[in-house]
Design a protein around this motif. Structure first.
Motif, PDB file in Angstrom:
ATOM      1  N   HIS A  51       0.855  -1.187   0.000  1.00  0.00           N
ATOM      2  CA  HIS A  51       0.000   0.000   0.000  1.00  0.00           C
ATOM      3  C   HIS A  51       0.891   1.237   0.000  1.00  0.00           C
ATOM      4  CE1 HIS A  51      -2.010   3.454   1.717  1.00  0.00           C
ATOM      5  NE2 HIS A  51      -3.093   2.974   1.139  1.00  0.00           N
ATOM      6  N   ASN A  52       0.588   2.230  -0.877  1.00  0.00           N
ATOM      7  CA  ASN A  52       1.489   3.380  -0.961  1.00  0.00           C
ATOM      8  C   ASN A  52       0.794   4.689  -1.256  1.00  0.00           C
ATOM      9  OD1 ASN A  52       1.447   3.778  -4.019  1.00  0.00           O
ATOM     10  ND2 ASN A  52       2.026   1.632  -3.863  1.00  0.00           N
ATOM     11  N   ARG A  53      -0.531   4.743  -1.172  1.00  0.00           N
ATOM     12  CA  ARG A  53      -1.241   5.978  -1.482  1.00  0.00           C
ATOM     13  C   ARG A  53      -1.133   6.976  -0.328  1.00  0.00           C
ATOM     14  NH1 ARG A  53      -7.202   6.702  -4.191  1.00  0.00           N
ATOM     15  NH2 ARG A  53      -7.295   8.878  -3.600  1.00  0.00           N
ATOM     16  N   TRP A  54      -1.037   8.269  -0.680  1.00  0.00           N
ATOM     17  CA  TRP A  54      -0.933   9.315   0.350  1.00  0.00           C
ATOM     18  C   TRP A  54      -2.171   9.334   1.237  1.00  0.00           C
ATOM     19  CZ3 TRP A  54       3.613  11.270   1.235  1.00  0.00           C
ATOM     20  CH2 TRP A  54       4.529  11.429   0.190  1.00  0.00           C
ATOM     21  N   CYS A  55      -1.999   9.736   2.490  1.00  0.00           N
ATOM     22  CA  CYS A  55      -3.109   9.850   3.440  1.00  0.00           C
ATOM     23  C   CYS A  55      -3.508  11.312   3.588  1.00  0.00           C
ATOM     24  CB  CYS A  55      -2.687   9.309   4.799  1.00  0.00           C
ATOM     25  SG  CYS A  55      -2.177   7.595   4.726  1.00  0.00           S
ATOM     26  N   THR A  56      -4.654  11.527   4.239  1.00  0.00           N
ATOM     27  CA  THR A  56      -5.158  12.891   4.408  1.00  0.00           C
ATOM     28  C   THR A  56      -4.340  13.677   5.432  1.00  0.00           C
ATOM     29  OG1 THR A  56      -7.345  12.113   3.835  1.00  0.00           O
ATOM     30  CG2 THR A  56      -7.237  14.218   4.938  1.00  0.00           C
ATOM     31  N   MET A 458       3.877  22.620  -2.226  1.00  0.00           N
ATOM     32  CA  MET A 458       5.154  22.946  -1.605  1.00  0.00           C
ATOM     33  C   MET A 458       6.099  21.757  -1.526  1.00  0.00           C
ATOM     34  SD  MET A 458       7.181  25.072  -0.334  1.00  0.00           S
ATOM     35  CE  MET A 458       6.622  26.627   0.353  1.00  0.00           C
ATOM     36  N   THR A 459       5.547  20.566  -1.343  1.00  0.00           N
ATOM     37  CA  THR A 459       6.391  19.386  -1.192  1.00  0.00           C
ATOM     38  C   THR A 459       6.698  18.734  -2.548  1.00  0.00           C
ATOM     39  OG1 THR A 459       4.337  18.278  -0.607  1.00  0.00           O
ATOM     40  CG2 THR A 459       5.818  18.821   1.193  1.00  0.00           C
ATOM     41  N   GLY A 460       6.262  19.362  -3.639  1.00  0.00           N
ATOM     42  CA  GLY A 460       6.675  18.873  -4.947  1.00  0.00           C
ATOM     43  C   GLY A 460       5.554  18.314  -5.816  1.00  0.00           C
ATOM     44  N   GLY A 461       4.284  18.503  -5.403  1.00  0.00           N
ATOM     45  CA  GLY A 461       3.194  18.127  -6.297  1.00  0.00           C
ATOM     46  C   GLY A 461       2.644  16.733  -6.096  1.00  0.00           C
ATOM     47  N   GLN A 462       2.378  16.359  -4.840  1.00  0.00           N
ATOM     48  CA  GLN A 462       1.750  15.065  -4.577  1.00  0.00           C
ATOM     49  C   GLN A 462       0.231  15.210  -4.696  1.00  0.00           C
ATOM     50  OE1 GLN A 462       3.949  16.544  -2.434  1.00  0.00           O
ATOM     51  NE2 GLN A 462       5.717  15.388  -3.166  1.00  0.00           N
ATOM     52  N   ASP A 463      -0.467  14.068  -4.879  1.00  0.00           N
ATOM     53  CA  ASP A 463      -1.924  14.098  -4.980  1.00  0.00           C
ATOM     54  C   ASP A 463      -2.514  14.742  -3.728  1.00  0.00           C
ATOM     55  OD1 ASP A 463      -1.765  12.858  -7.379  1.00  0.00           O
ATOM     56  OD2 ASP A 463      -2.202  10.846  -6.622  1.00  0.00           O
ATOM     57  N   SER A 464      -3.599  15.484  -3.940  1.00  0.00           N
ATOM     58  CA  SER A 464      -4.277  16.168  -2.840  1.00  0.00           C
ATOM     59  C   SER A 464      -5.573  15.407  -2.566  1.00  0.00           C
ATOM     60  CB  SER A 464      -4.531  17.611  -3.277  1.00  0.00           C
ATOM     61  OG  SER A 464      -5.317  18.286  -2.346  1.00  0.00           O
ATOM     62  N   ALA A 465      -5.825  15.106  -1.291  1.00  0.00           N
ATOM     63  CA  ALA A 465      -6.899  14.163  -0.942  1.00  0.00           C
ATOM     64  C   ALA A 465      -8.291  14.634  -1.357  1.00  0.00           C
ATOM     65  CB  ALA A 465      -6.866  13.878   0.562  1.00  0.00           C
ATOM     66  N   GLY A 466      -8.500  15.955  -1.459  1.00  0.00           N
ATOM     67  CA  GLY A 466      -9.864  16.440  -1.695  1.00  0.00           C
ATOM     68  C   GLY A 466     -10.152  16.873  -3.117  1.00  0.00           C
ATOM     69  N   THR A 467      -9.210  16.674  -4.029  1.00  0.00           N
ATOM     70  CA  THR A 467      -9.384  17.169  -5.402  1.00  0.00           C
ATOM     71  C   THR A 467     -10.743  16.747  -5.984  1.00  0.00           C
ATOM     72  OG1 THR A 467      -7.010  17.262  -5.765  1.00  0.00           O
ATOM     73  CG2 THR A 467      -8.371  17.117  -7.736  1.00  0.00           C
ATOM     74  N   ASN A 468     -11.441  17.732  -6.557  1.00  0.00           N
ATOM     75  CA  ASN A 468     -12.785  17.568  -7.148  1.00  0.00           C
ATOM     76  C   ASN A 468     -13.900  17.378  -6.113  1.00  0.00           C
ATOM     77  OD1 ASN A 468     -11.734  17.728  -9.744  1.00  0.00           O
ATOM     78  ND2 ASN A 468     -11.318  15.516  -9.792  1.00  0.00           N
ATOM     79  N   LYS A 469     -13.589  17.545  -4.823  1.00  0.00           N
ATOM     80  CA  LYS A 469     -14.616  17.295  -3.808  1.00  0.00           C
ATOM     81  C   LYS A 469     -14.919  18.533  -2.962  1.00  0.00           C
ATOM     82  CE  LYS A 469     -13.313  12.417  -3.035  1.00  0.00           C
ATOM     83  NZ  LYS A 469     -11.888  12.296  -3.402  1.00  0.00           N
ATOM     84  N   PHE A 470     -14.269  19.663  -3.226  1.00  0.00           N
ATOM     85  CA  PHE A 470     -14.344  20.758  -2.247  1.00  0.00           C
ATOM     86  C   PHE A 470     -15.725  21.375  -2.097  1.00  0.00           C
ATOM     87  CE2 PHE A 470      -9.867  20.246  -2.901  1.00  0.00           C
ATOM     88  CZ  PHE A 470      -9.446  20.195  -1.584  1.00  0.00           C
TER      89      PHE A 470
END
Lengths: 534, 190
Positions: A51-56, A458-470
Motif C-alpha cells: 500500500h502506498n497511497r498518500w493519506c489525508t 510545496m512538497t513537490g506536487g503530490q496528490d491532494s486528498a480532496g481534489t474535485n470534492k471541495f
C-alpha cells in the motif's frame, strides 16, 4: 548490489527489503521522498502488493499503519517532525496497545528550520511513549536499521520510532543492499482484548510496558548501532555523539578521534555505558543535532565531578543544525585558512512562481483589503505562505496546518472585522475541515479562501486528498450554497475575484471562496510527460 | 584522493543534473560519495546548493568545511560568491557570468565579478552567449561541468562523457550528443 541513494530513499529501500506491506504518510519536508520512492518502486514492480497511497494527514496515516500492524503485516508511517504533533494521540497509545506486525514510525526532524516553523526534537516523543528510538548516522545505517527495527518491533511487540534529520534525509551516498524478505502473512490479533484500551485493560497494558523497560534499556546498551570502546587510562575529555553528529566529530579528526567516544544511534540512552565513560573522563561533550535531549539526561545521570558540556552550556549553539565547522570550533580546533565572507551577496528568499494562481489571489486580497484598515488575514502552511513575503506581505499569521480558519474564527469572536482565512486545498483536507464545522455551527462572520491548485504544491506536487470534492465537502459541512463561490485566479479575472471577495466580506456570516487553477509546476510536468509519450 | 565540490544556483536552474553526472561517474569508478542537496521551500526561486564529496576513502561528513572546497561550480555569479568562504587555498571557481536577477536588491554586477576575480583560480563563462551560439540553451550546466573537468582530478573527462551517455541515453542520441558537445565546449573555455 550497490545504489546511490538519498537517506530517505535508503529508508524506503530498507523497508521494502524488510518485507514492507504498506506505507502511510502525508507529504512533509524532509520526509516526502520516502513514500515517493516506494510509490516509484511499486509502479515498476506492480506484482509487489505494497500500500502506498498518500493519506489525508499524519493521524489518519498513523492509525492506518497501526491497523495494518494489527493484521500482522509490517507497516511504515512517515512524517515530518511537526506532523508528529498531529499523529501524537494514536502514536502514544500505540505503545499501550503494542503491535502485531512490525511497525516503524519514521519522523524526519528539521533542525535549522529549512522548511519548517519549529525545530522540535522527536526523540522526546520516543521517551514519552517509552519505546526504542533509532537515529541513523549514515545512509547505509538508515538502510540496515529498517530490517533491524522491524525485527525489534516484532520481538518487543512495540512500535519503534526512527528519527532522522534533514541533512541525512536529503544527502546521497552509496548503499549496499541485502536480499529482500517476504511480506508477513495475514494474521490479525485474535483471542485477546489488549487493543481495547478501556481503563481496566489500559492499566494492565501500561504495567506491561513499564515491565519491559529494563529489557529496552539492555537492548540499547548492546545495540550494534551504539559503540563505545572502554579505555584503560584517564582522559581530560570524552564525547557523546548522536546520529549525524558523529560524522561531524569524525570529520574533525581524519587520523582518528583521540579520546573516548560513545556513538548513540539507539535510545533510551545507554546509562550504564555513560557511567563507565564518566569514570574515565574529566568532562564529556555532548554533540547532538536538535534539542539537548541527551545532554539534559546525562547531566542527571552523572556525578557532579564529571563536567557535561554542549548546547546547554554554550560550547555548542543552542539553536540550529550542527556542521563540521561548529563542532570544530567547540573542540577548540582551528578552521582551515579560508577567504573572508563575501561582500557582494544578498539573501535570495524563495517566492511564488511566476504565473502561479496564488499570486492572483494575493493581488485580489491586497486590492480589496486596502479599503478595510482593520482587516486581518490568517494564513496557513503551503506555497501560499510565501504571500507573507514581498511583494504581497499579505499575511498576519501562519502557525500550523489548518489554523487559518480556526484563528480567523477566534479573532472574529473577539470582534476583528474583516477576518479572512487563506488555506490551500491539501491543508484544508488535512486539518481545515473540522475547524470549518466549528465556524459553520456559529455562522461566524469570516471569509475563508480555499486556494485550490489541485495538488500538494510545496512538497513537490503530490496528490491532494480532496481534489474535485471541495464544493461537496463545504456543502456537506453546512456552508450556505449562496456563499460558496468558485473563481479562476487569472489576472484577466481580477475584477470578478475582487468583487466576489468584497461581497463575501460584507456578508455578515460565513463564506467560502474557492479560487481554482492547477499548479503551473504540475501542469508543466504533465505536459512534458505527454510530449515524451508521443 | 578526495574532491570536495560545491554546486550553487537558484532553485530550478538544474544544479542537481551536474551532481547526477558526477555522481554516476564516481559510482562507476567505485568511489565513495556523499551528496547533500536542498529540497523543499528554497526550490521555489531561492538560493540552492549541493555539497558533493567524492573520495577513494570513506567520507564522514555530508557537509564541506570552510576552506575545504576544491571546486565551486555555479549557475550564476552571486551564487558562486555566496560560498566563497568554503573555497580552499588552491580551489577553483567555475561560474556563469550571467546573473539571474529575481530580487530587487541584486548587487552591482561589476562588483560581483571583481570580487570573484580576486579569488585567483576563476573561470567566468558567458553561458548565455555560448548557449545561443551553439543552439544549446538548456545545456548550460554541462558547459560549466566541462569547464570544471580540468579541476576534477578524480574523474577523467571520458568518464564524464560515459556518464552523460548512461544518464541521458533514454532520451535519444540527439540529447546525448548535445550534452557531450556542451561538455567539450566547456572544457575548451579558459
Amino acid at each position: 548490489m550497490k545504489k546511490l541513494l538519498l537517506g530517505d530513499e535508503a529508508i524506503a529501500q530498507g523497508a521494502i527489503d524488510a518485507g514492507l506491506s504498506g506505507v502511510y504518510a502525508y507529504p512533509g519536508t524532509p520526509s516526502t521522498e520516502i513514500t515517493e520512492y516506494i510509490q516509484g518502486y511499486c509502479k515498476k514492480n506492480p506484482d509487489q502488493k505494497i500500500h502506498n497511497r498518500w493519506c489525508t494527514n499524519e493521524k489518519t496515516a498513523m492509525e492506518a499503519a497501526l491497523g495494518m500492524s494489527f493484521a500482522g503485516k509490517r507497516a511504515l508511517v512517515c512524517m515530518k517532525h511537526v506532523g508528529m504533533n498531529v499523529a501524537a494521540d494514536p502514536f502514544v497509545n500505540s505503545s499501550i496497545t503494542g503491535v502485531n506486525g512490525g511497525l516503524i514510525v519514521l519522523v524526519a526532524d528539521d533542525p535549522s528550520m529549512h522548511s519548517s516553523q519549529d525545530e522540535q526534537d522527536t526523540r522526546y516523543y520516543g521517551k514519552f511513549a517509552l519505546i526504542p528510538v533509532l537515529e541513523p548516522s549514515s545512509q547505509q545505517e538508515a538502510y540496515d536499521m529498517m530490517s533491524y527495527a522491524y525485527d525489534l518491533s516484532e520481538s518487543l511487540k512495540l512500535p519503534v520510532l526512527m528519527r532522522t534529520v534533514t541533512r541525512l534525509a536529503h544527502s546521497r551516498a552509496v548503499v549496499a543492499l541485502k536480499e529482500k524478505r517476504e511480506q508477513n502473512a495475514l494474521n490479525p490479533v485474535s483471542g485477546v482484548r489488549d487493543w481495547v484500551l478501556l481503563p481496566a485493560i489500559a492499566k494492565r497494558r501500561y504495567a506491561s510496558l513499564l515491565e519491559r523497560q529494563p529489557e529496552i534499556m539492555r537492548l540499547s546498551v548492546e545495540s550494534p548501532f551504539n559503540s563505545f570502546k572502554a579505555q584503560a587510562k584517564r582522559f581530560k575529555m570524552g564525547a557523546i555523539a548522536c546520529g549525524n553528529a558523529y560524522n561531524y566529530l569524525s570529520e574533525c579528526y581524519p587520523e582518528g578521534i583521540p579520546f573516548p567516544v560513545l556513538k548513540i544511534s539507539q535510545y533510551p540512552i545507554p546509562s550504564e555505558t555513560i557511567r563507565t565513560m564518566a569514570e574515565q573522563c574529566d568532562s564529556i561533550m555532548v554533540i547532538e543535532d536538535g534539542q539537548p535531549f541527551v545532554e539534559e539526561q546525562v547531566a542527571g545521570i552523572l556525578p557532579t565531578d564529571c563536567k557535561i558540556i554542549g548546547r546547554l552550556t554554550g560550547e555548542l549553539p543552542r539553536q540550529g543544525e550542527l556542521n563540521p565547522d561548529i563542532v570544530k570550533a567547540a573542540l577548540g580546533l582551528a578552521p582551515l585558512p579560508h577567504p573572508q565572507v563575501a561582500k557582494n551577496v544578498v539573501a535570495r528568499p524563495p517566492a511564488l512562481c511566476q504565473g502561479c494562481g496564488h499570486r492572483s489571489v494575493y493581488e485580489a486580497i491586497n486590492i480589496v483589503l486596502k479599503d478595510y484598515k482593520d482587516a486581518k488575514v490568517f494564513g496557513d502552511i503551503g506555497c501560499y505562505t510565501l504571500g507573507a513575503l514581498p511583494p504581497f506581505q499579505a499575511l498576519d499569521s501562519t502557525v500550523d496546518m489548518g489554523a487559518s480558519i480556526t484563528m480567523a474564527k477566534g479573532a472574529a469572536d473577539a470582534g476583528v472585522f474583516p477576518a479572512v482565512a487563506i488555506i490551500g486545498d491539501s491543508t484544508f483536507t488535512h486539518s481545515g475541515m473540522t475547524g470549518l464545522l466549528d465556524a459553520v455551527n456559529e455562522n461566524s462572520p469570516i471569509t475563508i479562501i480555499i486556494s485550490d491548485n489541485l495538488t500538494t504544491g510545496m512538497t513537490g506536487g503530490q496528490d491532494s486528498a480532496g481534489t474535485n470534492k471541495f464544493e461537496a465537502i463545504c456543502r456537506g459541512i453546512g456552508v450556505d450554497p449562496d456563499h460558496l463561490k468558485v473563481v479562476v485566479p487569472l489576472p484577466q479575472n481580477m475584477e470578478e475575484i475582487t468583487r466576489t471577495l468584497r461581497e463575501e466580506i460584507e456578508y455578515q456570516g460565513l463564506s467560502v471562496i474557492i479560487p481554482r487553477r492547477e499548479c503551473i509546476q504540475t501542469l508543466a510536468r504533465k505536459a512534458k510527460a505527454k510530449a515524451a509519450q508521443k | 584522493m578526495k574532491t570536495d565540490i560545491i554546486l550553487a544556483g537558484v532553485g530550478g536552474q538544474g544544479i542537481l543534473s551536474i551532481a547526477t553526472v558526477i555522481g554516476q561517474a564516481a559510482l562507476e569508478e567505485d568511489l565513495y560519495i556523499k551528496q547533500a542537496e536542498v529540497h523543499g521551500m528554497s526550490q521555489r526561486g531561492g538560493d540552492v546548493q549541493s555539497n558533493l564529496r567524492i573520495s577513494d576513502q570513506p567520507i564522514a561528513s555530508d557537509l564541506i568545511s570552510l576552506g575545504q572546497a576544491d571546486i565551486i561550480i555555479a549557475m550564476e555569479p552571486m551564487e558562486a560568491l555566496r560560498y566563497k568562504q568554503y573555497l580552499s587555498k588552491d580551489g577553483w571557481v567555475i561560474t556563469s557570468s550571467n546573473p539571474f536577477v529575481n530580487i530587487g536588491n541584486y548587487p552591482d554586477q561589476n562588483a560581483i565579478i571583481a570580487e570573484l576575480k580576486e579569488l585567483g583560480n576563476v573561470i567566468l563563462i558567458d553561458t548565455d552567449e555560448l548557449g545561443k551560439e551553439n543552439k544549446m540553451p538548456k545545456a548550460v550546466n554541462m558547459i560549466l561541468l566541462g569547464a570544471a573537468s580540468k579541476a576534477l582530478k578524480s574523474i577523467s573527462f571520458d568518464k564524464l562523457c560515459q556518464s552523460v551517455r548512461t544518464i541521458f541515453g533514454a532520451k535519444g542520441d540527439a540529447i546525448v550528443d548535445m550534452n557531450i558537445k556542451a561538455l567539450e565546449i566547456g572544457r575548451d573555455c579558459k
